[in-house]
Design a protein around this motif. Structure first.
Motif, short mmCIF file in Angstrom:
data_model
loop_
_atom_site.label_atom_id
_atom_site.label_comp_id
_atom_site.label_asym_id
_atom_site.label_seq_id
_atom_site.Cartn_x
_atom_site.Cartn_y
_atom_site.Cartn_z
N UNK A 33 3.31 2.66 -13.03
CA UNK A 33 2.73 1.37 -13.19
C UNK A 33 2.06 1.38 -11.67
N UNK A 34 1.56 2.20 -11.56
CA UNK A 34 0.11 2.89 -10.33
C UNK A 34 0.12 3.67 -9.26
N UNK A 35 -1.33 4.33 -8.74
CA UNK A 35 -1.24 5.24 -8.17
C UNK A 35 -2.20 5.21 -6.59
N UNK A 36 -1.51 5.72 -5.94
CA UNK A 36 -2.06 4.87 -4.53
C UNK A 36 -2.68 6.51 -4.02
N UNK A 37 -3.48 6.99 -3.55
CA UNK A 37 -4.33 7.79 -2.16
C UNK A 37 -3.88 7.52 -1.05
N UNK A 38 -2.27 6.59 -0.48
CA UNK A 38 -2.46 7.42 0.87
C UNK A 38 -1.22 6.04 0.93
N UNK A 39 -0.61 6.82 1.92
CA UNK A 39 1.39 6.54 2.67
C UNK A 39 0.78 4.97 2.02
N UNK A 40 0.22 4.31 2.92
CA UNK A 40 0.15 3.30 2.93
C UNK A 40 -0.13 2.38 1.85
N UNK A 41 -1.17 2.47 1.24
CA UNK A 41 -1.03 1.54 0.41
C UNK A 41 -0.20 2.02 -0.95
N UNK A 42 0.82 3.18 -0.67
CA UNK A 42 1.62 3.57 -1.64
C UNK A 42 2.68 2.87 -1.23
N UNK A 43 2.87 1.48 0.03
CA UNK A 43 4.53 1.61 0.39
C UNK A 43 4.50 0.08 0.12
N UNK A 44 3.13 -0.33 0.08
CA UNK A 44 2.74 -2.21 -0.49
C UNK A 44 3.09 -2.21 -2.01
N UNK A 45 2.91 -1.65 -2.55
CA UNK A 45 2.80 -0.79 -4.34
C UNK A 45 4.90 -0.36 -4.23
#
Length: 248
Positions: A33-45
């Protein structure tokens, strides 16, 4: 098969692409459902999308993957760590991760990790069902039912069910605001569990309707129109008298 919603977090685009490709080629019902390039962005998603599992790279700029615990009071999703270094396995198990994968990712080990994940998600769904059932029995308040859909479990208030439509061996649960759930349970199953609920009426071999939503009855066309929906449901001619008695 349990439907699995996944988020991938890795600072390398190539690594995200490889893992995406591997996951899409497995036999598991997994949706990225989502791919993220860093942990901060990942936490938001994660907070926004509520995944079942997060595939998390250990070594990334700014924050290491295992620092994800700093951002959540409770981890209510599963974690599979992806790392180039075997020593991070200890950290993975300290955080109660389902598993960890060492790059380059081996397909067999990925499948083993996904099997463990699927089993854990099934157990979690069963626990949710059991807790809901216990509460229902304790309260003597049979106003919610658990509806299975593609491996998920929906706990639905009976008052929100507008109608139930037969669809071959399946049923379509029509909810308020034109939402719907398709389930492998047939109409006879729902007729049985709703038999003590006076607001539900079997109007036709293909329909159960919630009398609280009845807007109008057309005896000529044998159609019942339901409020808060675009549905026009069917009624059998030999059930009209019972229907009229039930809505009084």
């Amino acid at each position: 098969m349990t439907q699995i919603k996944a988020i991938l977090i890795d600072d390398e685009q190539s690594a995200r692409n490889v893992l995406t490709n591997l996951l899409e080629r497995t036999s598991f019902n997994i949706e990225i459902i989502e791919t993220c390039s860093n942990l901060e962005q990942g936490v938001v998603e994660i907070k926004k999308r509520q995944p079942n599992v997060v595939f998390l790279d250990v070594q990334m700029p700014n924050y290491a993957g295992y620092e994800i615990t700093h951002f959540f009071n409770e981890i209510n999703f599963e974690i599979i760590f992806v790392t180039a270094y075997d020593q991070y396995a200890i950290k993975a198990f300290e955080l109660n991760a389902i598993d960890y994968l060492v790059k380059p990712i081996d397909r067999n080990k990925l499948n083993i990790a996904l099997e463990k994940l699927e089993e854990k998600l099934k157990q979690k769904n069963q626990l949710i069902d059991y807790q809901s059932l216990l509460k229902t029995i304790k309260d003597k308040n049979y106003k919610k039912i658990v509806i299975p859909e593609l491996g998920n479990r929906h706990i639905v208030d009976l008052k929100n069910i507008v109608s139930i439509e037969a669809s071959g061996a399946y049923s379509v649960i029509h909810l308020k605001e034109n939402e719907k759930i398709t389930t492998s349970k047939n109409l006879k199953y729902f007729e049985g569990i709703l038999s003590t609920e006076p607001s539900f009426f079997r109007s036709h071999r293909g329909w159960i309707i919630n009398l609280n939503f009845v807007k109008s009855l057309n005896k000529t066309d044998l159609v019942v129109t339901l409020a808060n929906t675009t549905l026009k449901t069917k009624i059998s001619r030999n059930r009209i008298n019972n229907f009229e008695e039930a809505i009084k």
